[in-house]
Write a protein that holds these residues in place. Sequence first.
Motif, PDB file in Angstrom:
ATOM      1  N   MET A  48       0.930  -1.170   0.058  1.00  0.00           N
ATOM      2  CA  MET A  48       0.042   0.123  -0.156  1.00  0.00           C
ATOM      3  C   MET A  48       0.793   1.358   0.043  1.00  0.00           C
ATOM      4  SD  MET A  48      -3.173   0.924   2.114  1.00  0.00           S
ATOM      5  CE  MET A  48      -4.017   2.361   2.199  1.00  0.00           C
ATOM      6  N   PHE A  49       2.014   1.465   0.627  1.00  0.00           N
ATOM      7  CA  PHE A  49       2.703   2.471   0.955  1.00  0.00           C
ATOM      8  C   PHE A  49       3.749   2.485  -0.266  1.00  0.00           C
ATOM      9  CE2 PHE A  49       1.824   1.780   5.533  1.00  0.00           C
ATOM     10  CZ  PHE A  49       1.379   3.141   5.759  1.00  0.00           C
ATOM     11  N   LYS A  50       3.907   1.580  -0.875  1.00  0.00           N
ATOM     12  CA  LYS A  50       4.751   1.516  -2.172  1.00  0.00           C
ATOM     13  C   LYS A  50       4.137   2.341  -3.233  1.00  0.00           C
ATOM     14  CE  LYS A  50       5.938  -1.669  -6.034  1.00  0.00           C
ATOM     15  NZ  LYS A  50       5.727  -2.776  -6.379  1.00  0.00           N
ATOM     16  N   TYR A  51       2.962   2.437  -3.560  1.00  0.00           N
ATOM     17  CA  TYR A  51       2.337   3.593  -4.289  1.00  0.00           C
ATOM     18  C   TYR A  51       2.583   4.768  -3.947  1.00  0.00           C
ATOM     19  CZ  TYR A  51       0.166  -0.882  -5.765  1.00  0.00           C
ATOM     20  OH  TYR A  51       0.143  -2.040  -6.242  1.00  0.00           O
ATOM     21  N   TYR A  52       2.666   5.030  -2.529  1.00  0.00           N
ATOM     22  CA  TYR A  52       2.600   6.551  -2.122  1.00  0.00           C
ATOM     23  C   TYR A  52       4.150   7.196  -2.550  1.00  0.00           C
ATOM     24  CZ  TYR A  52      -1.495   6.328   0.428  1.00  0.00           C
ATOM     25  OH  TYR A  52      -2.800   5.955   0.702  1.00  0.00           O
ATOM     26  N   PHE A  53       4.918   6.185  -2.121  1.00  0.00           N
ATOM     27  CA  PHE A  53       6.588   6.253  -2.607  1.00  0.00           C
ATOM     28  C   PHE A  53       6.945   6.454  -3.956  1.00  0.00           C
ATOM     29  CE2 PHE A  53       7.174   4.253   1.949  1.00  0.00           C
ATOM     30  CZ  PHE A  53       7.363   5.506   2.284  1.00  0.00           C
ATOM     31  N   GLU A  54       6.002   5.908  -4.816  1.00  0.00           N
ATOM     32  CA  GLU A  54       6.185   5.902  -6.353  1.00  0.00           C
ATOM     33  C   GLU A  54       5.991   7.328  -6.873  1.00  0.00           C
ATOM     34  OE1 GLU A  54       3.808   2.854  -7.875  1.00  0.00           O
ATOM     35  OE2 GLU A  54       5.323   1.372  -7.820  1.00  0.00           O
ATOM     36  N   GLN A  55       5.023   7.953  -6.101  1.00  0.00           N
ATOM     37  CA  GLN A  55       4.717   9.498  -6.664  1.00  0.00           C
ATOM     38  C   GLN A  55       5.870  10.472  -6.000  1.00  0.00           C
ATOM     39  OE1 GLN A  55       2.122   9.626  -8.245  1.00  0.00           O
ATOM     40  NE2 GLN A  55       1.915   7.426  -8.152  1.00  0.00           N
ATOM     41  N   ILE A  56       6.758  10.022  -5.261  1.00  0.00           N
ATOM     42  CA  ILE A  56       7.722  11.287  -4.626  1.00  0.00           C
ATOM     43  C   ILE A  56       8.719  11.211  -5.567  1.00  0.00           C
ATOM     44  CG2 ILE A  56       9.279  11.815  -2.706  1.00  0.00           C
ATOM     45  CD1 ILE A  56       7.288  10.240  -0.950  1.00  0.00           C
ATOM     46  N   HIS A  57       9.295  12.387  -5.883  1.00  0.00           N
ATOM     47  CA  HIS A  57      10.279  12.743  -7.005  1.00  0.00           C
ATOM     48  C   HIS A  57      11.629  12.378  -6.270  1.00  0.00           C
ATOM     49  CE1 HIS A  57      12.568  13.886 -10.312  1.00  0.00           C
ATOM     50  NE2 HIS A  57      13.082  14.935  -9.720  1.00  0.00           N
ATOM     51  N   ASN A  58      12.444  11.774  -6.787  1.00  0.00           N
ATOM     52  CA  ASN A  58      13.836  11.234  -6.206  1.00  0.00           C
ATOM     53  C   ASN A  58      13.632  10.545  -4.501  1.00  0.00           C
ATOM     54  OD1 ASN A  58      15.470  12.154  -8.080  1.00  0.00           O
ATOM     55  ND2 ASN A  58      15.426  14.261  -7.496  1.00  0.00           N
ATOM     56  N   VAL A  59      12.923   9.687  -4.674  1.00  0.00           N
ATOM     57  CA  VAL A  59      12.581   9.112  -3.314  1.00  0.00           C
ATOM     58  C   VAL A  59      14.044   8.268  -2.716  1.00  0.00           C
ATOM     59  CG1 VAL A  59      11.459   7.034  -3.995  1.00  0.00           C
ATOM     60  CG2 VAL A  59      10.832   8.210  -1.772  1.00  0.00           C
ATOM     61  N   GLU A  60      14.597   7.674  -3.775  1.00  0.00           N
ATOM     62  CA  GLU A  60      15.776   6.906  -3.387  1.00  0.00           C
ATOM     63  C   GLU A  60      16.697   7.485  -2.673  1.00  0.00           C
ATOM     64  OE1 GLU A  60      16.395   8.576  -7.377  1.00  0.00           O
ATOM     65  OE2 GLU A  60      14.703   7.433  -6.603  1.00  0.00           O
ATOM     66  N   ILE A  61      16.885   8.572  -2.593  1.00  0.00           N
ATOM     67  CA  ILE A  61      18.004   9.632  -1.843  1.00  0.00           C
ATOM     68  C   ILE A  61      17.755   9.565  -0.697  1.00  0.00           C
ATOM     69  CG2 ILE A  61      17.075  11.677  -2.399  1.00  0.00           C
ATOM     70  CD1 ILE A  61      20.751  10.930  -3.058  1.00  0.00           C
ATOM     71  N   TRP A  62      16.486   9.640  -0.220  1.00  0.00           N
ATOM     72  CA  TRP A  62      16.195   9.937   1.299  1.00  0.00           C
ATOM     73  C   TRP A  62      16.996   8.731   2.223  1.00  0.00           C
ATOM     74  CZ3 TRP A  62      15.500  14.481   2.293  1.00  0.00           C
ATOM     75  CH2 TRP A  62      14.922  15.392   1.509  1.00  0.00           C
TER      76      TRP A  62
END
Length: 53
Positions: free
Chosen positions: A1-15
């Motif tokens: 479920m949270f996977k879909y929220y994180f897909e919407q965040i730009h450059n989420v892999e840097i956090w």
Amino acid sequence: MFKYYFEQIHNVEIWPIISLAIFFTFFIGLLWWVFRMDRSYVDKMSNLPIDEL
């Protein structure tokens, strides 16, 4: 479920990298402070609860 929220965040892999760097920097800084601490300060702080009795 949270996977879909994180897909919407730009450059989420840097956090996670940033949070790991902050933790690592804090941990190394804390170790540096502990090893450079004055021995008389450590003795004073360790005797503080006993001195108040």
